[in-house]
Design an enzyme around this catalytic site. Structure first.
Site, PDB file in Angstrom:
ATOM      1  N   CYS A 221       1.083  -8.370  -7.240  1.00  0.00           N
ATOM      2  CA  CYS A 221       1.654  -9.493  -6.578  1.00  0.00           C
ATOM      3  C   CYS A 221       1.925 -10.782  -7.468  1.00  0.00           C
ATOM      4  O   CYS A 221       3.045 -11.105  -7.430  1.00  0.00           O
ATOM      5  CB  CYS A 221       0.874  -9.876  -5.389  1.00  0.00           C
ATOM      6  SG  CYS A 221       0.923  -8.540  -4.077  1.00  0.00           S
TER       7      CYS A 221
HETATM    8  N1  LIG Z   1      -1.397  -4.125  -2.994  1.00  0.00           N
HETATM    9  C1  LIG Z   1      -1.354  -5.559  -2.843  1.00  0.00           C
HETATM   10  O1  LIG Z   1      -2.232  -6.198  -3.480  1.00  0.00           O
HETATM   11  C2  LIG Z   1      -0.654  -5.986  -2.122  1.00  0.00           C
HETATM   12  C3  LIG Z   1      -0.709  -7.318  -1.555  1.00  0.00           C
HETATM   13  C4  LIG Z   1       0.090  -8.141  -0.738  1.00  0.00           C
HETATM   14  C5  LIG Z   1       1.439  -7.419  -0.430  1.00  0.00           C
HETATM   15  N2  LIG Z   1       1.456  -6.044  -0.862  1.00  0.00           N
HETATM   16  C6  LIG Z   1       2.750  -5.597  -0.580  1.00  0.00           C
HETATM   17  O2  LIG Z   1       2.890  -4.535   0.129  1.00  0.00           O
HETATM   18  C7  LIG Z   1       3.589  -3.469   0.028  1.00  0.00           C
HETATM   19  C8  LIG Z   1       2.967  -2.122  -0.369  1.00  0.00           C
HETATM   20  O3  LIG Z   1       2.132  -2.355  -1.585  1.00  0.00           O
HETATM   21  P1  LIG Z   1       1.042  -1.292  -1.801  1.00  0.00           P
HETATM   22  O4  LIG Z   1       0.348  -1.792  -2.766  1.00  0.00           O
HETATM   23  O5  LIG Z   1       0.115  -0.750  -0.511  1.00  0.00           O
HETATM   24  O6  LIG Z   1       1.958   0.044  -2.254  1.00  0.00           O
HETATM   25  P2  LIG Z   1       1.690   1.446  -2.550  1.00  0.00           P
HETATM   26  O7  LIG Z   1       2.433   1.963  -3.712  1.00  0.00           O
HETATM   27  O8  LIG Z   1       0.002   1.385  -2.919  1.00  0.00           O
HETATM   28  O9  LIG Z   1       1.460   2.121  -1.234  1.00  0.00           O
HETATM   29  C9  LIG Z   1       2.849   2.277  -0.711  1.00  0.00           C
HETATM   30  C10 LIG Z   1       2.810   3.693   0.260  1.00  0.00           C
HETATM   31  O10 LIG Z   1       3.965   3.777   1.030  1.00  0.00           O
HETATM   32  C11 LIG Z   1       4.303   5.348   0.814  1.00  0.00           C
HETATM   33  N3  LIG Z   1       5.662   5.096   1.259  1.00  0.00           N
HETATM   34  C12 LIG Z   1       6.808   5.009   0.404  1.00  0.00           C
HETATM   35  N4  LIG Z   1       8.018   5.118   1.242  1.00  0.00           N
HETATM   36  C13 LIG Z   1       7.744   5.400   2.701  1.00  0.00           C
HETATM   37  C14 LIG Z   1       8.306   5.928   3.631  1.00  0.00           C
HETATM   38  N5  LIG Z   1       9.601   5.652   3.667  1.00  0.00           N
HETATM   39  N6  LIG Z   1       7.577   6.090   4.666  1.00  0.00           N
HETATM   40  C15 LIG Z   1       6.317   6.318   4.726  1.00  0.00           C
HETATM   41  N7  LIG Z   1       5.481   5.898   3.454  1.00  0.00           N
HETATM   42  C16 LIG Z   1       6.285   5.614   2.599  1.00  0.00           C
HETATM   43  C17 LIG Z   1       4.043   5.728  -0.429  1.00  0.00           C
HETATM   44  O11 LIG Z   1       3.724   7.137  -0.406  1.00  0.00           O
HETATM   45  C18 LIG Z   1       2.847   4.973  -0.769  1.00  0.00           C
HETATM   46  O12 LIG Z   1       1.610   5.646  -0.287  1.00  0.00           O
HETATM   47  C19 LIG Z   1       4.583  -3.880  -1.126  1.00  0.00           C
HETATM   48  O13 LIG Z   1       5.673  -4.635  -0.629  1.00  0.00           O
HETATM   49  C20 LIG Z   1       3.633  -5.020  -1.836  1.00  0.00           C
HETATM   50  O14 LIG Z   1       4.397  -6.078  -2.366  1.00  0.00           O
HETATM   51  C21 LIG Z   1       0.811  -5.436  -1.773  1.00  0.00           C
END
Ligand SMILES: NC(=O)c1ccc[n+]([C@@H]2O[C@H](COP(=O)([O-])OP(=O)(O)OC[C@H]3O[C@@H](n4cnc5c(N)ncnc54)[C@H](O)[C@@H]3O)[C@@H](O)[C@H]2O)c1
Length: 452
Positions: free
Chosen positions: A275
């Site tokens: 992030c």
């Molecule tokens: N990881 C962090 O520290 C964090 C912190 C704050 C915000 N975020 C935000 O959260 C969001 C997700 O991050 P993350 O780290 O959990 O990502 P990630 O890649 O770990 O997980 C995302 C999941 O979404 C699934 N996915 C993708 N397209 C899909 C769809 N159309 N329908 C259903 N499932 C779908 C994927 O298979 C995956 O399991 C991002 O926008 C990120 O910027 C993440």
């Protein structure tokens, strides 16, 4: 309109690093959760009661919430059965800053189609990080087009990002400093407010506003924090060269000024992770988009990218060319296996480029590190093995176990180990038996030592 009642069932679309801990935490607080993911392995894992990703306490929370937690690959079915739908799918960075909606919009299309058939009011919540203008722009348009309904009337639409750190996602989610809600209408905002009051453990303040202010606030929080980290790192660089100076003494003092605050004010390595770096670049891209300049996030990013090389240079000044140098810590922070934009990895790469024989160890991130670093470094079985074989070691991540290492860890070391401690994490004992170089503490006669 049903927007005011507290949610009985929520859907969490995207069971990744953020979505699955959130789903488990919500379920453990007694709210029914339907998790959804395109990846059948993640769905099966939740349904078997096992964590789909590595995260502190996730297994325990899945167990605790099991009665209220199930998963499916079917977005429309989950939408039909839930009052609030959280979207937590990836929003990858664009090449010049900003976030792509290429995973988010397909999810919205399916949500929209389900909303068309659904009678009960549903609030859709974008939790994924998006650029200012996205929720009220392409996301709203997609949902309205597919559902045939208007946001704020036929369904609710909110932007509510999370300020969590990997390794403490569940704790951070349940105990937020505040909650950010950008809302289409007061009922949807009130519905989400009631949901957070029920689920969070600390009755957080909920800052409610329009979409664009919430989108900007999310980027502003992260760019402010990274600027603070970079400021502390600047102080560390100066302290290192200023006789008698010690960055921890300075930051401890100035952090007591409530206008500054002590959190994230530690001169150490640069920041990393999924992030902080990208939110910084996104803020700069946003400024360009609106015809403004944002020199602060640009400078922060530029400075941050010099930190790993600085550490490598410090080692270079202490050991012979080709020496064996250990890097303790490869994850971007303690308690996670995530190595995205990790300073430990960057330091290892810099040392390899400089021709050193590099040894690495991390309690959780060895497998992920191998994907990036390949066969070049020696992967040690534990921190002790790294210390014993190296001529110099850098503590690049303040894992708790690194602070517990003592002279026993050195075994029969061939000489005096150079220990470069970016976090001043080493035990007093280990400091005494090594050539101890605390980063950010001035060099005094006889080495970099703290005055007694
Ligand atoms: N990881 C962090 O520290 C964090 C912190 C704050 C915000 N975020 C935000 O959260 C969001 C997700 O991050 P993350 O780290 O959990 O990502 P990630 O890649 O770990 O997980 C995302 C999941 O979404 C699934 N996915 C993708 N397209 C899909 C769809 N159309 N329908 C259903 N499932 C779908 C994927 O298979 C995956 O399991 C991002 O926008 C990120 O910027 C993440």
């Amino acid at each position: 309109m049903g927007g005011k009642k507290t949610a009985q069932t929520v859907a969490v679309i995207g069971l990744g690093k953020l979505g699955s801990p959130m789903a488990a935490a919500i379920a453990a607080r007694g709210v029914s959760v339907i998790g959804v993911d395109l990846d059948p392995a993640k769905v099966d894992s939740i349904n078997r009661g096992e964590p789909p990703v590595q995260e502190t306490n996730l297994a325990a929370y899945i167990r605790r919430g099991r009665k209220h937690l199930r998963a499916t690959g079917d977005i429309p079915a989950a939408v039909m059965d839930s009052d609030i739908v959280f979207i937590i799918v990836p929003t990858p960075s664009e090449p010049h800053g900003g976030f792509s909606l290429r995973h988010l919009l397909p999810a919205c299309e399916e949500i929209g189609r389900a909303l068309r058939k659904k009678k009960a009011f549903t609030t859709v919540v974008v939790t994924s990080t998006v650029m200012p203008g996205s929720t009220g722009g392409p996301i709203r348009e997609c949902l309205e087009k597919r559902s045939g309904k208007t946001a704020g009337k036929g369904f609710g639409l909110c932007y509510s990002p999370e300020f969590i750190a990997l390794g403490s996602v569940i704790h951070d989610f349940l105990n937020p400093d505040f909650i950010l809600v950008g809302e289409s209408d007061p009922d949807s905002g009130a519905c989400l407010d009631a949901f957070y009051q029920k689920v969070c453990e600390n009755r957080p303040h909920v800052a409610r506003m329009n979409y664009v202010n919430a989108e900007l606030s999310k980027l502003a929080v992260n760019t402010f924090i990274t600027t603070k980290i970079t400021y502390a790192n600047m102080l560390a660089h100066i302290c290192q060269q200023l006789p008698g100076a010690d960055v921890d003494v300075v930051t401890e003092a100035i952090g007591r000024d409530t206008r500054i605050g002590g959190k994230y004010l530690k001169g150490a390595t640069g920041y990393g992770g999924p992030c902080f770096p990208r939110d910084n670049l996104a803020m700069a891209a946003l400024a360009r988009r609106v015809g403004e300049t944002a020199p602060l996030p640009e400078a922060t990013d530029r400075e941050n990218r010099t930190e790993a090389r600085r550490l490598a240079a410090l080692v270079r000044s202490k050991v012979k060319p080709g020496a064996r140098v250990g890097v303790l810590g490869l994850a971007y922070k303690p308690d996670t296996d995530v190595i995205e934009e990790s300073q430990g990895i960057m330091v290892a790469q810099a040392l390899l480029e400089d021709g050193f024989e590099v040894l690495v160890y991390d309690p959780l991130a060895m497998e992920s590190a191998r994907v990036i670093l390949g066969d070049q470094p020696v992967y040690c079985a534990n921190a002790e093995a790294c210390l014993r074989q190296a001529d110099a070691v850098i503590i690049a991540v303040p894992w708790k176990e690194f602070g517990q290492l003592t002279d026993k860890a050195l075994g029969r070391h061939r000489g005096r180990l150079v220990l470069v401690d970016a976090w001043r994490a080493a035990s007093e004992n280990l400091r005494k038996v090594t050539e101890y170089i605390p980063v950010g503490v001035a060099k005094t006669a006889g080495g970099n030592k703290r005055p007694a």
